[in-house]
Every structure is written in C-alpha cells, then in structure tokens.
Design a protein around this motif. Structure first.
Motif, PDB file in Angstrom:
ATOM      1  N   ALA A 129      50.978 -71.288 -11.364  1.00  0.00           N
ATOM      2  CA  ALA A 129      50.047 -71.906 -10.418  1.00  0.00           C
ATOM      3  C   ALA A 129      49.643 -73.302 -10.888  1.00  0.00           C
ATOM      4  O   ALA A 129      49.561 -74.247 -10.091  1.00  0.00           O
ATOM      5  N   ARG A 130      49.393 -73.439 -12.190  1.00  0.00           N
ATOM      6  CA  ARG A 130      49.002 -74.747 -12.723  1.00  0.00           C
ATOM      7  C   ARG A 130      50.158 -75.744 -12.633  1.00  0.00           C
ATOM      8  O   ARG A 130      49.958 -76.910 -12.301  1.00  0.00           O
ATOM      9  N   ALA A 131      51.360 -75.271 -12.928  1.00  0.00           N
ATOM     10  CA  ALA A 131      52.534 -76.135 -12.808  1.00  0.00           C
ATOM     11  C   ALA A 131      52.729 -76.580 -11.358  1.00  0.00           C
ATOM     12  O   ALA A 131      53.024 -77.749 -11.094  1.00  0.00           O
ATOM     13  N   ALA A 132      52.562 -75.663 -10.413  1.00  0.00           N
ATOM     14  CA  ALA A 132      52.737 -75.997  -8.996  1.00  0.00           C
ATOM     15  C   ALA A 132      51.708 -77.035  -8.550  1.00  0.00           C
ATOM     16  O   ALA A 132      52.037 -77.967  -7.793  1.00  0.00           O
ATOM     17  N   ALA A 133      50.465 -76.890  -9.012  1.00  0.00           N
ATOM     18  CA  ALA A 133      49.428 -77.867  -8.659  1.00  0.00           C
ATOM     19  C   ALA A 133      49.769 -79.240  -9.227  1.00  0.00           C
ATOM     20  O   ALA A 133      49.564 -80.267  -8.577  1.00  0.00           O
ATOM     21  N   ASN A 134      50.299 -79.281 -10.450  1.00  0.00           N
ATOM     22  CA  ASN A 134      50.706 -80.549 -11.061  1.00  0.00           C
ATOM     23  C   ASN A 134      51.864 -81.186 -10.299  1.00  0.00           C
ATOM     24  O   ASN A 134      51.902 -82.394 -10.100  1.00  0.00           O
ATOM     25  N   ILE A 135      52.820 -80.370  -9.891  1.00  0.00           N
ATOM     26  CA  ILE A 135      53.968 -80.875  -9.133  1.00  0.00           C
ATOM     27  C   ILE A 135      53.505 -81.419  -7.791  1.00  0.00           C
ATOM     28  O   ILE A 135      53.966 -82.473  -7.330  1.00  0.00           O
ATOM     29  N   ALA A 136      52.581 -80.718  -7.156  1.00  0.00           N
ATOM     30  CA  ALA A 136      52.107 -81.117  -5.833  1.00  0.00           C
ATOM     31  C   ALA A 136      51.266 -82.387  -5.887  1.00  0.00           C
ATOM     32  O   ALA A 136      51.393 -83.266  -5.027  1.00  0.00           O
ATOM     33  N   VAL A 137      50.396 -82.488  -6.899  1.00  0.00           N
ATOM     34  CA  VAL A 137      49.455 -83.617  -6.976  1.00  0.00           C
ATOM     35  C   VAL A 137      49.490 -84.197  -8.390  1.00  0.00           C
ATOM     36  O   VAL A 137      48.608 -83.929  -9.197  1.00  0.00           O
ATOM     37  N   PRO A 138      50.515 -84.979  -8.715  1.00  0.00           N
ATOM     38  CA  PRO A 138      50.592 -85.543 -10.063  1.00  0.00           C
ATOM     39  C   PRO A 138      49.463 -86.514 -10.363  1.00  0.00           C
ATOM     40  O   PRO A 138      49.045 -86.644 -11.508  1.00  0.00           O
ATOM     41  N   GLN A 258      63.266 -82.265  -1.398  1.00  0.00           N
ATOM     42  CA  GLN A 258      63.393 -83.352  -2.367  1.00  0.00           C
ATOM     43  C   GLN A 258      63.801 -82.861  -3.751  1.00  0.00           C
ATOM     44  O   GLN A 258      64.514 -83.552  -4.475  1.00  0.00           O
ATOM     45  N   ASP A 259      63.314 -81.691  -4.128  1.00  0.00           N
ATOM     46  CA  ASP A 259      63.575 -81.208  -5.479  1.00  0.00           C
ATOM     47  C   ASP A 259      63.278 -79.718  -5.516  1.00  0.00           C
ATOM     48  O   ASP A 259      62.615 -79.172  -4.614  1.00  0.00           O
ATOM     49  N   ARG A 260      63.737 -79.060  -6.559  1.00  0.00           N
ATOM     50  CA  ARG A 260      63.468 -77.632  -6.708  1.00  0.00           C
ATOM     51  C   ARG A 260      63.631 -77.214  -8.159  1.00  0.00           C
ATOM     52  O   ARG A 260      64.306 -77.892  -8.951  1.00  0.00           O
ATOM     53  N   CYS A 261      62.993 -76.095  -8.496  1.00  0.00           N
ATOM     54  CA  CYS A 261      63.220 -75.458  -9.791  1.00  0.00           C
ATOM     55  C   CYS A 261      63.022 -73.958  -9.597  1.00  0.00           C
ATOM     56  O   CYS A 261      62.631 -73.500  -8.525  1.00  0.00           O
ATOM     57  N   VAL A 262      63.335 -73.210 -10.621  1.00  0.00           N
ATOM     58  CA  VAL A 262      63.265 -71.747 -10.539  1.00  0.00           C
ATOM     59  C   VAL A 262      62.364 -71.223 -11.640  1.00  0.00           C
ATOM     60  O   VAL A 262      62.446 -71.668 -12.787  1.00  0.00           O
ATOM     61  N   ALA A 263      61.485 -70.307 -11.275  1.00  0.00           N
ATOM     62  CA  ALA A 263      60.641 -69.618 -12.246  1.00  0.00           C
ATOM     63  C   ALA A 263      61.035 -68.152 -12.233  1.00  0.00           C
ATOM     64  O   ALA A 263      61.008 -67.500 -11.185  1.00  0.00           O
ATOM     65  N   GLN A 264      61.412 -67.640 -13.384  1.00  0.00           N
ATOM     66  CA  GLN A 264      61.912 -66.271 -13.452  1.00  0.00           C
ATOM     67  C   GLN A 264      61.051 -65.429 -14.376  1.00  0.00           C
ATOM     68  O   GLN A 264      60.642 -65.864 -15.451  1.00  0.00           O
ATOM     69  N   LYS A 265      60.740 -64.228 -13.930  1.00  0.00           N
ATOM     70  CA  LYS A 265      60.007 -63.264 -14.736  1.00  0.00           C
ATOM     71  C   LYS A 265      60.741 -61.939 -14.638  1.00  0.00           C
ATOM     72  O   LYS A 265      60.696 -61.258 -13.618  1.00  0.00           O
ATOM     73  N   ASN A 267      63.490 -59.637 -13.706  1.00  0.00           N
ATOM     74  CA  ASN A 267      64.487 -59.734 -12.648  1.00  0.00           C
ATOM     75  C   ASN A 267      63.955 -60.410 -11.390  1.00  0.00           C
ATOM     76  O   ASN A 267      64.677 -60.564 -10.404  1.00  0.00           O
ATOM     77  N   PHE A 268      62.669 -60.814 -11.438  1.00  0.00           N
ATOM     78  CA  PHE A 268      62.042 -61.395 -10.253  1.00  0.00           C
ATOM     79  C   PHE A 268      62.080 -62.913 -10.353  1.00  0.00           C
ATOM     80  O   PHE A 268      61.633 -63.495 -11.331  1.00  0.00           O
ATOM     81  N   THR A 269      62.617 -63.549  -9.321  1.00  0.00           N
ATOM     82  CA  THR A 269      62.794 -65.004  -9.330  1.00  0.00           C
ATOM     83  C   THR A 269      62.053 -65.641  -8.173  1.00  0.00           C
ATOM     84  O   THR A 269      62.117 -65.168  -7.035  1.00  0.00           O
ATOM     85  N   ARG A 270      61.331 -66.723  -8.486  1.00  0.00           N
ATOM     86  CA  ARG A 270      60.696 -67.540  -7.455  1.00  0.00           C
ATOM     87  C   ARG A 270      61.290 -68.948  -7.520  1.00  0.00           C
ATOM     88  O   ARG A 270      61.548 -69.478  -8.591  1.00  0.00           O
ATOM     89  N   GLN A 271      61.447 -69.559  -6.355  1.00  0.00           N
ATOM     90  CA  GLN A 271      61.808 -70.966  -6.287  1.00  0.00           C
ATOM     91  C   GLN A 271      60.572 -71.789  -6.013  1.00  0.00           C
ATOM     92  O   GLN A 271      59.711 -71.391  -5.237  1.00  0.00           O
ATOM     93  N   ILE A 272      60.486 -72.964  -6.638  1.00  0.00           N
ATOM     94  CA  ILE A 272      59.442 -73.930  -6.320  1.00  0.00           C
ATOM     95  C   ILE A 272      60.151 -75.105  -5.696  1.00  0.00           C
ATOM     96  O   ILE A 272      60.962 -75.789  -6.337  1.00  0.00           O
ATOM     97  N   ILE A 273      59.907 -75.352  -4.403  1.00  0.00           N
ATOM     98  CA  ILE A 273      60.649 -76.332  -3.611  1.00  0.00           C
ATOM     99  C   ILE A 273      59.704 -77.439  -3.186  1.00  0.00           C
ATOM    100  O   ILE A 273      58.669 -77.173  -2.561  1.00  0.00           O
ATOM    101  N   VAL A 274      60.059 -78.675  -3.528  1.00  0.00           N
ATOM    102  CA  VAL A 274      59.252 -79.836  -3.160  1.00  0.00           C
ATOM    103  C   VAL A 274      59.842 -80.441  -1.899  1.00  0.00           C
ATOM    104  O   VAL A 274      61.025 -80.775  -1.841  1.00  0.00           O
ATOM    105  N   CYS A 275      59.003 -80.588  -0.852  1.00  0.00           N
ATOM    106  CA  CYS A 275      59.452 -81.052   0.454  1.00  0.00           C
ATOM    107  C   CYS A 275      58.604 -82.220   0.935  1.00  0.00           C
ATOM    108  O   CYS A 275      57.429 -82.326   0.612  1.00  0.00           O
ATOM    109  N   SER A 276      59.231 -83.057   1.751  1.00  0.00           N
ATOM    110  CA  SER A 276      58.489 -84.138   2.388  1.00  0.00           C
ATOM    111  C   SER A 276      59.028 -84.348   3.797  1.00  0.00           C
ATOM    112  O   SER A 276      60.035 -83.779   4.172  1.00  0.00           O
TER     113      SER A 276
END
Length: 276
Positions: A129-138, A258-265, A267-276
C-alpha cells in the motif's frame, strides 16, 4: 545517487540517506573538507554506511570502519557523542569516490501501521500500500488523490502519513467504519464516504484503485469496467492494483498503460499498473 530530496521514511524500501555535503577521491580529501564544519558547541557522531559497491576482496571490515569513523571525527571541530549526538554524519564509498554528509535513518513508520484495530483478510499489505501511494503521488505538493475502493483504509493510512491529500470511498459500510477506526488509531483523518464511484463529481490528479478481484468478490467484469470508466472520468492518472489481467479493459476505459510491476506473495500475484 539522486538529485531528488526523498525522505527515507516515505518508502518501505529505503533504510537510510546521506545528504551529501562533501565528496572526494580519497579519505584525506574528506578529512580536509570536514574541517570547515561549524557545530557551535553541538555534539556529533560519524557513521560508516555499510551499503557500497566494493568487491569482496576490497570490502572494509568492521574494525576498519570504526577507524574511518574516528579519523573523520578527529578532523571535525567539536565533541563526539556516540549515544545522543546533536548531529549525525554518514560516510560512504561508491563508484570509487567517498561521500560525506548528514545521515538520516528511516523510522519505518509503515511497520507501526501493520498493527491496525481492524483487519481484512484480502486487504493490501502495508508495504504494498505504501509503495502504491508513492508510485501514484511521488511529489504530494498540490496533488489530490482518491481511493474509490478504500476498504479498511490501508492505502489511505500510508498516503496520509506521507502528507498526501487523499479521500476515500467504498460501497461497503462495514469496511468504511473499519477505515475510519484504523485512521483514528494512528491520529490520521480524511474524508471517507460510503458510496459508489459513479457518484463522484470532483476531479482528482490520481486514483489509486485496489480492484475487487474474482476470488473473493462478486464484482463482474461489467462492474470492473464501470469502475475504470469512472476512474478515467474523475482522474487524469490511475494506479491500478489487480489480481486479474485487465489490460484490454483498462485500454477500453480510455487509459494508456505507462508502466507496471508485479508483487507476489506465495502463489498469489498482484499487478501494479500505472495509467494515464
């Protein structure tokens, strides 16, 4: 090395920082420069920062690190205090050069946020959650954000603790109460509304969306698309966190990825996708 002034408290992946005051090709170059420091009677401490790019044969062992700290301290006019100094300085070697400056250590605020009064089994981890907030609002200055699926407030808490202007919304009144309680537990406050994103008329710089996902949610693909369409309507940027493959849906909603990364825990995987 960065020209951007980022406090290490902001990121779960940063531990410490040196605000560079002096640099040189050798330690004697540093010794000469630190003689100019004016402490006006204040005490100080020098810390050898272990992170560096030295190869294994050139690694500096513990004893030598202490010697380097003492040598630098001998060239600073003032009283050393290893327990409660007024100033803490750091020394580091990187790329064949030495850097010296004010040392700032992360307080790891996000670790405290792991202990919320209310928890939700499918909520984001505090770190993610903290990483996502940083990515969203640097850079929070002048930016307004919204979390339209805020759940128990994990993203809200991390964003607010970093000074981000953010509001929350969720269609579930139970989790909304949990979000308010969790924020209050850490002395944080934000406007949190029980309602649908379709009812939002204000504009925001960014939306942070932890998409309801099929394993635990009855949200249909049509409802997911509606959520994305409304996010595109109210925000010029979005950070979308999803366990599903939504690229086509995101593009159909009018966003460009615009960009993406993957967070894995496990076998469960989430994508974090940056869009504009």
């Amino acid at each position: 090395m960065s020209p951007v002034d980022i406090h290490p408290d902001r990121s779960p992946f940063l531990k410490e920082r040196i605000e560079v005051m002096y640099e040189g090709g050798s330690l004697p170059h540093i010794w000469k420069q630190v003689e100019h420091i004016q402490l006006s009677g204040a005490t100080f401490k020098v810390i050898f920062v272990k992170m560096n790019d030295l190869t294994l044969p050139n690694k500096i062992d513990f004893d030598e690190q202490r010697v380097i700290e003492r040598e630098i301290g001998m060239h600073i006019e003032g009283e050393a205090d290893v327990h409660n100094p007024d100033y803490v300085f750091g020394i580091i070697t990187l790329g064949g050069r030495w850097y010296f400056g004010n040392y700032v250590k992360s307080k790891s605020v996000w670790l405290q946020h792991m202990h919320k009064p209310r928890n939700y089994s499918i909520a984001l981890s505090t770190r993610l959650a903290r990483a996502a907030a940083n990515i969203a609002v640097p850079n929070p200055l002048g930016k307004k954000a919204i979390d339209p699926c805020c759940g128990i407030g994990t993203v809200l808490i991390e964003a607010l603790s970093m000074g981000i202007d953010i509001v929350g919304r969720d269609i579930n009144p139970f989790v909304i109460r949990g979000a308010v309680e969790n924020m209050a537990h850490f002395g944080l406050m934000a406007d949190v509304v029980c309602g649908n994103i379709a009812d939002v008329s204000e504009r925001y710089d960014v939306a942070i969306i932890d998409m309801p996902y099929n394993h635990y949610s009855r949200t249909t693909p049509e409802e997911q698309l509606s959520l994305l369409l409304h996010a595109r309507r109210i925000a010029s940027k979005a950070v979308i966190i999803t366990a599903d493959h939504l690229d086509e849906m995101i593009i159909n909603a009018g966003f460009a990825i615009q960009d993406r990364c993957v967070a894995q825990k496990g076998n469960f995987t989430r994508q974090i996708i940056v869009c504009s």
